[in-house]
Scaffold this active site. Sequence first.
Site, short mmCIF file in Angstrom:
data_model
loop_
_atom_site.label_atom_id
_atom_site.label_comp_id
_atom_site.label_asym_id
_atom_site.label_seq_id
_atom_site.Cartn_x
_atom_site.Cartn_y
_atom_site.Cartn_z
N PHE A 83 0.81 -1.21 0.00
CA PHE A 83 0.00 0.00 0.00
C PHE A 83 0.85 1.26 0.00
O PHE A 83 0.41 2.31 -0.49
CB PHE A 83 -0.97 -0.02 1.18
CG PHE A 83 -2.03 -1.08 1.05
CD1 PHE A 83 -2.60 -1.36 -0.17
CD2 PHE A 83 -2.46 -1.80 2.15
CE1 PHE A 83 -3.57 -2.35 -0.30
CE2 PHE A 83 -3.42 -2.78 2.04
CZ PHE A 83 -3.99 -3.05 0.81
N ASP A 84 2.06 1.22 0.54
CA ASP A 84 2.98 2.34 0.37
C ASP A 84 3.26 2.56 -1.11
O ASP A 84 3.26 3.70 -1.60
CB ASP A 84 4.29 2.06 1.10
CG ASP A 84 4.30 2.57 2.53
OD1 ASP A 84 3.64 3.59 2.81
OD2 ASP A 84 4.96 1.95 3.39
#
Length: 386
Positions: free
Chosen positions: A175-176
């Site tokens: 998700f980063d």
Amino acid sequence: MEDDRPSGPLAGVLVADFSRVLAGPYATMLLGDLGATVIKVEGPGGDDTRTWQPPTVERPDGPEATYYLSINRNKRSVVLDLKDPDDRAAARELAARADVLIENFMPGSTAKWGLDEPTVRAANERVVYCSISGFGDEGGAKLGGYDLLVQATSGLMSLTGGADGEPYRAGVAVFDVITGLHAALAIVAALRHRDLTGEGQHVKTNLLSAALSSLVNQTSAFVAGGVVPKRMGNAHLSLFPYEPLPTKDGELIVIAANDHQFRRLCGALGAPELLTDPRFGSMVDRTRHREELRPLLLEKLAVRDAQEWFEVLSAAGVPCGPINTIDQGIALAESLGLEPVVHPGGGVGTVRNPVDYSRTPPDYRRTPPALGADTDAVRKWLQTGR
């Protein structure tokens, strides 16, 4: 400041990068690949990822974390201590000159340095100001923005792992990376708007929103269908076969995501009888009867090893592949002519930008900088404009 003569569609765009760790630095590396001049502002201790080791690579200034190297090419590093008045003034001057400012501090904390969006815009009305947070700047403003937390709180971990086992995180800070991609796209869109109207703007994204968007069919199952998905190991809720299947000597990913691919699979396996079985006549039927279809496929796959089936099924047009290690994945990309490794500035190897452009290819001109490597040059430029 030394001119490295960047090329690409973002040449001439100055990015003041006040972000750390992964999402922001990944976004700014992508902008740098496309020609933007990226000035990475680091505190005296440097970006956290410089200390995230092992593994490391030996460089002229000592061992460097490969984590840091993966997301910081095509940048200059300047050390500014935002607690120091002179350094704060330099940071504000950089913000005043920038086309883009990107930051991922805790929401609300930039005001104490005069680097919040309203203050920066008062001095630089055309700036595209990008803020990245973990959970937004309202109710989640004080929550720590770490990928693992978002993998847990978004629901991803509830989907990852064996059906009867414990939840697992993904093996990368997924998700980063996705948030960084959204940030880069938002910045480019905002620059386009500025080119057309002269107006800068504030773009904001956060890991949780990016996570819920990128969970696509899984969040849609609930939002649109009222169904809460559960862990299924490597199985797919809506498709079969779409998972690793054992062969004579190991597992092979086998995919038949539509009726045409299933016909090809049955032909390659020598199993024409499956095509006339009403239980397997459509994707909905095959998914509903997966526990009846699976042993029939395994019986056929058991007569050859994984590599043999990979060659046979690939030749038949059936999507399939081995479960590789990272080194094998790099080797596969090399064998396919994808040239996965580049050496920016002739330095340490990094993984290439994944997009090919027919007119404006990515530029790998600067190796990831040592901490403060460009401090003197950037300070001189801020003071004299040269």
